[in-house]
Scaffold this motif. Structure first.
Motif, PDB file in Angstrom:
ATOM      1  N   UNK A  24      32.801 -57.520  45.056  1.00 57.42           N
ATOM      2  CA  UNK A  24      32.906 -58.949  45.343  1.00 57.42           C
ATOM      3  C   UNK A  24      31.769 -59.674  44.614  1.00 57.42           C
ATOM      4  N   UNK A  25      32.048 -60.723  43.857  1.00 52.75           N
ATOM      5  CA  UNK A  25      30.957 -61.411  43.155  1.00 52.75           C
ATOM      6  C   UNK A  25      29.840 -61.854  44.082  1.00 52.75           C
ATOM      7  N   UNK A  26      30.189 -62.491  45.189  1.00 56.92           N
ATOM      8  CA  UNK A  26      29.180 -62.901  46.176  1.00 56.92           C
ATOM      9  C   UNK A  26      29.741 -62.655  47.562  1.00 56.92           C
ATOM     10  N   UNK A 201      41.353 -52.918  38.006  1.00 49.77           N
ATOM     11  CA  UNK A 201      41.151 -51.703  37.219  1.00 49.77           C
ATOM     12  C   UNK A 201      40.095 -51.849  36.120  1.00 49.77           C
ATOM     13  N   UNK A 202      39.433 -52.987  36.053  1.00 46.60           N
ATOM     14  CA  UNK A 202      38.460 -53.204  34.985  1.00 46.60           C
ATOM     15  C   UNK A 202      37.402 -54.184  35.465  1.00 46.60           C
ATOM     16  N   UNK A 203      36.254 -54.201  34.784  1.00 43.89           N
ATOM     17  CA  UNK A 203      35.187 -55.133  35.146  1.00 43.89           C
ATOM     18  C   UNK A 203      35.432 -56.479  34.491  1.00 43.89           C
ATOM     19  N   UNK A 204      36.492 -57.121  34.927  1.00 42.80           N
ATOM     20  CA  UNK A 204      36.911 -58.417  34.411  1.00 42.80           C
ATOM     21  C   UNK A 204      37.161 -59.364  35.579  1.00 42.80           C
ATOM     22  N   UNK A 205      36.969 -60.653  35.331  1.00 44.30           N
ATOM     23  CA  UNK A 205      37.208 -61.652  36.368  1.00 44.30           C
ATOM     24  C   UNK A 205      38.084 -62.771  35.836  1.00 44.30           C
ATOM     25  N   UNK A 206      38.519 -63.627  36.735  1.00 44.46           N
ATOM     26  CA  UNK A 206      39.446 -64.713  36.429  1.00 44.46           C
ATOM     27  C   UNK A 206      39.124 -65.833  37.405  1.00 44.46           C
ATOM     28  N   UNK A 452      41.761 -66.238  30.287  1.00 38.88           N
ATOM     29  CA  UNK A 452      42.392 -65.044  30.822  1.00 38.88           C
ATOM     30  C   UNK A 452      41.359 -64.191  31.544  1.00 38.88           C
ATOM     31  N   UNK A 453      41.626 -62.921  31.653  1.00 40.69           N
ATOM     32  CA  UNK A 453      40.664 -61.985  32.244  1.00 40.69           C
ATOM     33  C   UNK A 453      39.500 -61.809  31.271  1.00 40.69           C
TER      34      UNK A 453
END
Length: 460
Positions: A24-26, A201-206, A452-453
């Motif tokens: 969770x980001x924060x 499944x990846x260290x990506x956010x949106x 995007x992501x």
């Protein structure tokens, strides 16, 4: 903030472990004991800024018990009765024969979501649009529990019509202000965090949009902090420090009536199992082991929240996160507060697409949240989340696929959207499912992040 060194170390450690495991980001939390906020803290990713316990989050459906308080104040004054058909006060309301009590307990028979695109990302209707939208009443009033966001839009409208002012203004004047919830509002009243979807499944956010909910606001539009939610939770179970102020908002006897389990929440799906949750008048009554808690959970795209108040001891915890992926967290934190070993909540993982892109079976994503669709020998469709939290079986009913067994989507439509040259999508009771998280080829309601992501913290 902490008023107890050892308590702060225990709770901060539990929060940090959960934030890391759930990605969770924060993640912000607070705990209350003996009428006071005893601890608050934040754990966050290095790229997620510098959020403090004073930063607000959207709390989703934790808005609902607050709206319920406004309704019960009308009941206490004699302006409205729980047994009143809501149409007596709102002639144009959906399900006018449903009583105020049935709306508060999600037994009005109204469908789960608002007709049209995914309202939590796209935006909610005005009251007139809601009335014209053809909200379905799937069951007769009182027939069974079925969680309904439109039902709380009706209750918010009831408050507005009887009081003659906006529902959130009523809450500010009659609840938030008297309880010292100064960081709570329909829009942020101070610093606030950004909401994200985190790729499973990846260290990506949106980035997630913050849509205006309009008449749908009473179902989940409020912003707050965990400390303010703890103040609300302590008051719900009669643990507030200022008893006179608490009684002036709503007498304790009526608060206790809110917490009476009135209907079983049977969301376990066809697999069955124990019923750990019931619903009272606008609140969830949960059995966490031997501890009965009063509160509610909440989620909207980009945010989650969980409020739990121990009805016996008055201990309260609240957890707010800045990710679409819900982790709950309240039970773990309450266990830590009360001395039990806190479990760490792990993020869900998808199983991967087992079949070709055009088939209905396999993994589908509601935002970043994986679900699995299977079809049995009789052609019935089974949709469920990997943790078993939501699951429904769909079958042909009058030429439509409708939920026929268990769970959140019981009675709701299951539709496959043909996107032509684009990607396929599912519409399940207005929930938008795609083969890849937030697939832009499917016209995701509310749009997608223009990048995007992407890697968290990257410029753009």
């Amino acid at each position: 903030m902490t008023k107890n060194g050892s308590l702060g170390v225990t709770l901060s450690g539990a929060l940090a472990r959960t934030q890391t495991a759930a990605r969770v980001p924060a993640l912000s939390a607070a705990a209350g004991r003996a009428g006071e906020v005893a601890w608050s803290g934040v754990a966050h990713a290095p790229w997620a800024g510098s959020p403090t316990p004073e930063h607000a989050f959207r709390i989703g459906s934790v808005t609902k018990p607050m709206v319920a308080v406004a309704v019960l104040r009308l009941v206490a004054e004699g302006a409205v009765a729980l047994a009143d058909p809501v149409g007596r006060h709102l002639p144009d309301a959906p399900a006018p024969d449903a009583t105020v009590r049935q709306l508060l307990t999600h037994t009005s028979g109204l469908q789960a979501e608002f007709p049209g695109p995914w309202w939590e990302r796209h935006g909610g209707p005005t009251w007139d649009e809601l009335v014209r939208s053809g909200v379905e009443q799937i069951w007769d009033p009182g027939e069974q529990y079925h969680y309904s966001n439109p039902g709380f839009a009706v209750l918010g409208r009831l408050v507005e019509v009887v009081r003659g002012r906006a529902w959130d203004t009523v809450l500010r004047d009659e609840l938030w202000g008297p309880l010292g919830m100064t960081a709570t509002g329909r829009v942020p009243v101070g610093p606030h965090v950004t909401g994200y979807a985190v790729h499973p499944h990846a260290d990506l956010v949106h980035h997630e949009p913050v849509a205006e909910y309009r008449a749908a606001g009473p179902a989940g539009e409020v912003w707050s902090t965990p400390s303010d939610l703890v103040r609300f939770g302590m008051w719900l179970v009669g643990g507030e420090a200022d008893r006179d102020a608490g009684e002036a908002v709503l007498p304790l006897a009526l608060r206790r009536q809110m917490a009476v389990p009135r209907v079983v929440v049977d969301d376990a799906g066809p697999a069955g199992g124990p019923w750990p949750t019931a619903h009272g008048l606008g609140v969830r009554v949960r059995q966490d082991g031997t501890v009965r808690t009063i509160g509610h959970g909440g989620s909207v795209p980009g945010f989650t929240a969980d409020l739990r108040a121990d009805a016996a001891t008055g201990d309260v915890v609240a957890v707010c996160g800045s990710s679409t992926h819900g982790i709950g967290g309240g039970a773990a934190l309450l266990a830590a507060l009360q001395g039990a070993a806190p479990p760490v909540l792990l993020p869900l993982r998808g199983s991967g697409d087992a079949v070709g892109r055009g088939a209905i079976t396999g993994t589908w994503y509601w935002g970043p949240f994986p679900h699995t669709v299977s079809v049995d020998a009789a052609g019935r469709v089974d949709l469920r989340s990997p943790d078993g939290g939501r699951g429904t079986v769909f079958d042909d009913v009058g030429g439509e696929l409708r939920g026929v067994e268990g769970g959140y989507w019981l009675g709701e439509r299951f539709e496959v959207r043909d996107a032509g040259d684009g990607a396929p999508a599912l519409d399940v009771g207005t929930f938008h499912f795609t083969r890849a998280p937030y697939d832009p080829a499917t016209a995701v309601p509310g749009g997608v992040d223009r990048r995007g992501w992407h890697r968290p913290g990257s410029a753009g």
